[in-house]
Design an enzyme around this catalytic site. Structure first.
Site, short mmCIF file in Angstrom:
data_model
loop_
_atom_site.label_atom_id
_atom_site.label_comp_id
_atom_site.label_asym_id
_atom_site.label_seq_id
_atom_site.Cartn_x
_atom_site.Cartn_y
_atom_site.Cartn_z
N ASP A 9 -2.23 -1.74 -1.23
CA ASP A 9 -1.86 -2.29 0.28
C ASP A 9 -2.19 -3.73 0.20
O ASP A 9 -3.64 -4.10 -0.26
CB ASP A 9 -2.35 -1.87 1.42
N TRP A 20 -4.62 4.63 -8.93
CA TRP A 20 -5.35 4.62 -7.71
C TRP A 20 -6.58 5.41 -7.63
O TRP A 20 -6.60 6.43 -8.02
CB TRP A 20 -4.15 5.26 -6.63
N ARG A 59 -7.31 5.75 10.14
CA ARG A 59 -7.49 4.73 9.11
C ARG A 59 -6.68 3.40 9.51
O ARG A 59 -5.76 3.39 10.13
CB ARG A 59 -7.36 4.97 7.56
N GLN A 97 -5.91 -3.75 -1.66
CA GLN A 97 -6.54 -2.31 -2.20
C GLN A 97 -6.60 -2.66 -3.82
O GLN A 97 -5.36 -2.82 -4.05
CB GLN A 97 -5.81 -1.22 -1.78
N PHE A 106 -11.03 1.71 2.28
CA PHE A 106 -9.71 1.78 2.51
C PHE A 106 -9.04 0.59 3.34
O PHE A 106 -9.80 -0.49 3.59
CB PHE A 106 -9.22 3.04 3.33
N GLU A 129 0.22 5.29 8.83
CA GLU A 129 -0.82 4.74 8.47
C GLU A 129 -0.45 3.09 8.72
O GLU A 129 0.65 2.64 8.93
CB GLU A 129 -0.72 4.70 6.70
N1 DQQ Z 1 -3.46 2.97 1.40
C1 DQQ Z 1 -4.96 3.01 1.71
C2 DQQ Z 1 -5.16 3.74 3.20
C3 DQQ Z 1 -3.67 3.51 3.81
C4 DQQ Z 1 -2.84 3.81 2.39
C5 DQQ Z 1 -5.74 3.76 0.79
C6 DQQ Z 1 -1.60 3.21 2.46
O1 DQQ Z 1 -6.07 2.82 3.89
O2 DQQ Z 1 -3.71 4.37 4.76
O3 DQQ Z 1 -5.47 3.03 -0.72
O4 DQQ Z 1 -1.05 3.08 1.40
#
Ligand code: DQQ
Length: 474
Positions: free
Chosen positions: A33, A57, A156, A49, A93, A212
């Protein structure tokens, strides 16, 4: 600020023709993200991210890059890393950035627990021009999911804005057995938050279990809520609602799909030109083993300028700055163009207009072999009102392999079909009539398949093709 190692890595990977040339991605390893988008002293800051230690990931950090023009980026050091024993020890996150009375401030989700079971909202600030970040010692600033959620985990991706002197925050979540939810908070000082109520709740059958990455903002005289719905499919997972917002209550009157393809978890910012700009993560569409072998994963979309049309539909156009990367230009007017056209490489910006006949499909074949057998078709079928991206690989019995995505794209009576296509290595961003977005990835992509063909040439009104230059100094 660019470090030699980052550029050296970019150089080493530059010969990988699946890698984009004019879309942002980190030097290597995993990215998802966009986070913390903000313009500061004129410069655009993109956080993202990031797993700095591998191409899959895991172990979320915030990577950081800076740009003067939203196109050419300089890699800055990782901005946020998990702190052992802290509320973000399992991973940092997604979240956003705000200007808090002159202090650059990041608001993000800290995670703890083996399965990210504890998700709380945290703050970090910078006093050296966004280079290094200090976590607020009182973190987390919101430490639990509202009781009405009936669950304790999914909570989140804070998105924060200011109205007058008051700060507001929406957080992505879900209400057990009901569906995705976005919870609304209020604060006088950005550090003490009062829960108000759900801004919107979804229908679990129609738009997913968990929401999200909410974005909530005024656009023209309406309000827009964008959410990414974790549905486990590639279809209709980024949704938007348009409506009115009064007394902290949002009443949507229009619901649309922001992207039907691989774009996910978009984040927006308003820049100094008062444009609402959107970046989105363009997911991979190949196996984890292939991502591991490549050494990188994830791409950011070209930022898009958002507007609303008269039907309350979100309209999107790649930033006009993109034109500065355009090189060699070819223009075709109306008429049949049957022969495949050799175009220079796999980094192209295309605009095409068709006046579709009642029944004949029309569109473009990209990344074609000279004989036209291997190709990716972007094709509109007036009979069904659908737009599709279809990858053809004859080796596999003339059938599609990795993907065929056909999505609704109704045209009004007499409305021409307009296609804006950004091809960049394995990335294809398709936006039809500024409102239907269908991003895709093409794998595998042989290097010599750089021809282009028009489908339904009689309907072609105009076609412009630009070869794009690289944004990297390598
Ligand atoms: N990616 C993050 C989260 C979010 C998700 C984790 C969406 O905060 O909800 O890497 O791709």
């Amino acid at each position: 600020m660019a470090t030699e190692p980052a550029l050296a890595i970019r150089q080493r990977l530059a010969s990988d023709h699946h890698r984009p040339r004019y879309h942002f991605q980190p030097p290597c390893n995993w990215m998802n993200d966009p986070n913390g988008l903000i313009q500061w002293n004129g410069q655009y800051h993109l956080f993202y991210q990031h797993n700095p230690n591998g191409p899959l990931w895991a172990d979320m950090h915030w990577g950081h890059a800076v740009s003067d023009d939203l196109l050419h980026w300089t890699d800055w050091p990782v901005a946020l890393a998990p702190t052992s024993g802290g509320p973000d020890e399992r991973g940092i996150f997604s979240g956003c950035a705000v200007d808090h009375a002159g202090t650059p401030t990041l608001i993000y989700t800290g995670t703890r627990g083996e399965h990210y079971d504890i998700q709380t909202q945290c703050i970090a600030t910078s006093d050296d021009g966004l280079l290094t970040w200090r976590k607020y010692p009182g973190n987390p600033v919101i430490d639990r999911v509202p009781a009405e959620a009936g669950q304790t985990r999914d909570f989140r991706d804070p998105f924060v804005w200011q109205e007058g002197d008051t700060w507001y925050m929406v957080v992505g979540s879900r209400i057990q057995d009901v569906g995705g939810a976005v919870f609304l908070y209020r604060s006088a000082d950005l550090y003490h938050w009062e829960y108000l109520h759900p801004l919107l709740t979804g229908d679990i059958r129609r738009n997913g279990i968990t929401w999200e990455c909410p974005n909530f903002f005024k656009l023209g005289d309406q309000w827009v809520l964008i959410i990414s719905s974790h549905m486990g499919t590639y279809t209709a997972s980024v949704i938007y609602f348009v409506g009115t917002y009064e007394n902290h209550r949002f009443t949507p009157h229009y619901e649309g799909v922001l992207d039907y393809g691989t774009l996910y978890a978009p984040l927006t910012l308003v820049d100094s030109q008062n444009r609402r700009l959107l970046f989105g993560w363009l997911r991979e569409d190949r196996s984890l083993a292939e991502q591991q072998a490549a050494g990188w994963s994830g791409v950011q979309s070209i930022p898009r300028v958002l507007t609303l049309d008269d039907h309350s539909r979100l309209n999107m156009s790649p930033i006009p700055e993109l034109a500065t990367l355009r090189g060699q230009h070819t223009h075709y007017g109306s008429g049949t163009m049957a022969a495949p056209l050799a175009v220079g490489g796999l980094a192209l910006d295309l605009e095409a207009t068709f006046e579709p006949a009642a029944t004949e499909p029309c569109g473009l074949s990209l990344a074609c072999s000279a004989d036209g057998n291997k190709r990716t078709d972007i094709v509109y079928d007036p009979a069904t009102g659908q737009l599709a991206v279809r990858k053809i690989t004859p080796e596999l019995f003339d059938i599609t392999t990795t993907q065929i995505r056909a999505v609704p794209h109704p045209l009004a009576a007499g409305e021409a079909l307009h296609l804006r296509i950004l091809l960049d290595g394995s990335v294809i961003e398709v936006i039809a009539n500024h409102r239907t977005s269908l991003t895709s990835r093409i794998y595998p992509l042989p290097t010599d398949d750089t021809h282009l063909r028009v489908i339904g040439g009689q309907a072609l009104h105009a076609l412009d093709i630009w070869e794009m230059s690289s944004i990297w100094p390598v």
